[in-house]
Structure formats: structure tokens, C-alpha cells
Design a protein around this motif. Structure first.
Motif, PDB file in Angstrom:
ATOM      1  N   ILE A   1     -15.862  -0.867  12.801  1.00 51.62           N
ATOM      2  CA  ILE A   1     -15.188  -1.981  12.050  1.00 51.62           C
ATOM      3  C   ILE A   1     -16.015  -3.250  12.325  1.00 51.62           C
ATOM      4  CG2 ILE A   1     -13.273  -3.244  11.344  1.00 51.62           C
ATOM      5  CD1 ILE A   1     -13.028  -0.188  11.012  1.00 51.62           C
TER       6      ILE A   1
ATOM      7  N   GLY B   1     -13.688  -0.851  17.441  1.00 49.58           N
ATOM      8  CA  GLY B   1     -13.700  -2.129  17.055  1.00 49.58           C
ATOM      9  C   GLY B   1     -13.894  -3.310  18.020  1.00 49.58           C
TER      10      GLY B   1
ATOM     11  N   VAL C   1     -13.644  -6.830   5.596  1.00 54.76           N
ATOM     12  CA  VAL C   1     -14.129  -5.994   6.589  1.00 54.76           C
ATOM     13  C   VAL C   1     -15.108  -4.786   6.207  1.00 54.76           C
ATOM     14  CG1 VAL C   1     -12.987  -4.015   7.931  1.00 54.76           C
ATOM     15  CG2 VAL C   1     -11.676  -5.978   7.804  1.00 54.76           C
TER      16      VAL C   1
ATOM     17  N   LEU D   1     -16.437  -7.113  10.948  1.00 58.76           N
ATOM     18  CA  LEU D   1     -15.574  -8.001  10.393  1.00 58.76           C
ATOM     19  C   LEU D   1     -16.398  -9.450   9.816  1.00 58.76           C
ATOM     20  CD1 LEU D   1     -12.573  -8.081  12.679  1.00 58.76           C
ATOM     21  CD2 LEU D   1     -12.935  -6.744  10.728  1.00 58.76           C
TER      22      LEU D   1
ATOM     23  N   PRO E   1      -7.809  -5.320  12.512  1.00 59.24           N
ATOM     24  CA  PRO E   1      -9.003  -6.001  12.581  1.00 59.24           C
ATOM     25  C   PRO E   1      -9.105  -7.555  12.556  1.00 59.24           C
ATOM     26  CG  PRO E   1      -9.226  -4.126  10.950  1.00 59.24           C
ATOM     27  CD  PRO E   1      -7.749  -4.396  11.125  1.00 59.24           C
TER      28      PRO E   1
ATOM     29  N   LYS F   1      -9.686 -11.791   4.800  1.00 59.60           N
ATOM     30  CA  LYS F   1     -10.813 -11.307   5.345  1.00 59.60           C
ATOM     31  C   LYS F   1     -11.427 -10.311   4.762  1.00 59.60           C
ATOM     32  CE  LYS F   1      -8.212  -9.231   8.918  1.00 59.60           C
ATOM     33  NZ  LYS F   1      -7.785  -9.256  10.348  1.00 59.60           N
TER      34      LYS F   1
ATOM     35  N   ASP G   1     -10.958 -11.142  12.828  1.00 61.82           N
ATOM     36  CA  ASP G   1     -12.387 -11.845  12.417  1.00 61.82           C
ATOM     37  C   ASP G   1     -13.093 -11.872  13.580  1.00 61.82           C
ATOM     38  OD1 ASP G   1     -14.030 -13.116  10.436  1.00 61.82           O
ATOM     39  OD2 ASP G   1     -13.666 -14.659  12.016  1.00 61.82           O
TER      40      ASP G   1
END
Length: 139
Positions: free
Chosen positions: A24, A115, A36, A26, A131, A34, A133
Motif C-alpha cells: 500500500i 503497509g 491509495v 498512500l 491505510p 485520501k 497517509d
């Protein structure tokens, strides 16, 4: 992340768990939303978290508290990503297929979600992992 290229034949699988990775990345798109990017490495035990990626899917404008499963569902609804899962009453969504590639738990193959800023295995599954930022994540 999510990985699934069959670089080794099923009869050569080792007895310990084989992981595929969902990575992931971001990016901030708005104050309350946001974006992703879902990156996949389609190879068992690839041993890598970086490029080249087998697929890249950008999911935009979800709430700051959206879970990974929300991003995956939006991408699937937009036709840019596909996945399937079974729901466990305690642990939530168990990802079984990504972009047509099946993780077979009987041969100890699983999708692994990576992540954070250093792309490490998450402690949560897709229905619990939020997730963050990159600018908000500690290094």
C-alpha cells in the motif's frame, strides 16, 4: 500487499506458509479524503517490496478512516482491481483471490498485506487495517 505469480510449481511448495504481498502506497488528495495506490507482486515468496510491480491500482477520494477493504471494494466497483474473500466472524475478511490469482490455504499460500512507510507486514487484516497517509506515518 498482494502477490500471486506461480513461479514455483505446487509440488515444490515448502511446508511453511507461502506469502504473497499487497503493498500500500498512500498519497494525500484532499483534506478529508485520501488516495491509495494498491501495488501487487504476483510471485510466491518474492522477497521484495519494491518494483517491478505486477499491477498498480490507484483508488481516489475515500474517507480518512476508510479501511483497506473499502479501497479494494471501490477499485473492484470501478473495474480496475478484482478480489474475493471469505468472511470470518472474528477476524473479518480473509482475502482468497486477487486479480484472478488464488491463494490456496491447503498448500499454505496466503496474501500478505504490507503497509506503512517501510512496507512491513501489517498486524491487521483488510477489514481492520486503515491505510495512513505517508505524511502522517512515523518513519
Amino acid at each position: 500487499g498482494i502477490n500471486a505469480e506461480y513461479g514455483i510449481s505446487k509440488h515444490n511448495l515448502l511446508s511453511f506458509a507461502m506469502f504473497r504481498s499487497l503493498i500500500i502506497v498512500l498519497a494525500l488528495s484532499a483534506i478529508f479524503a485520501k488516495d491509495v495506490t494498491i501495488l501487487t507482486i504476483d510471485q510466491l515468496n518474492a522477497g521484495r517490496k519494491g518494483p517491478p510491480y505486477d499491477s498498480t491500482t490507484i483508488v481516489m477520494n475515500l474517507a480518512d478512516d476508510a479501511k483497506l477493504i473499502d479501497f479494494m471494494n471501490k477499485a473492484q466497483n470501478e473495474g480496475t482491481f478484482s478480489f474475493d474473500y471469505t468472511m470470518h466472524h472474528l477476524w473479518g475478511a480473509y482475502i482468497t483471490t486477487v486479480n484472478g490469482l488464488y491463494a490456496d490455504s491447503t498448500t499454505k499460500q496466503y496474501w500478505q498485506i504490507l503497509g506503512g512507510p517501510r512496507l512491513k507486514p501489517t498486524q491487521l487484516g483488510a477489514s481492520s487495517y486503515i491505510p495512513a497517509d505517508k505524511r502522517k506515518s512515523p518513519l
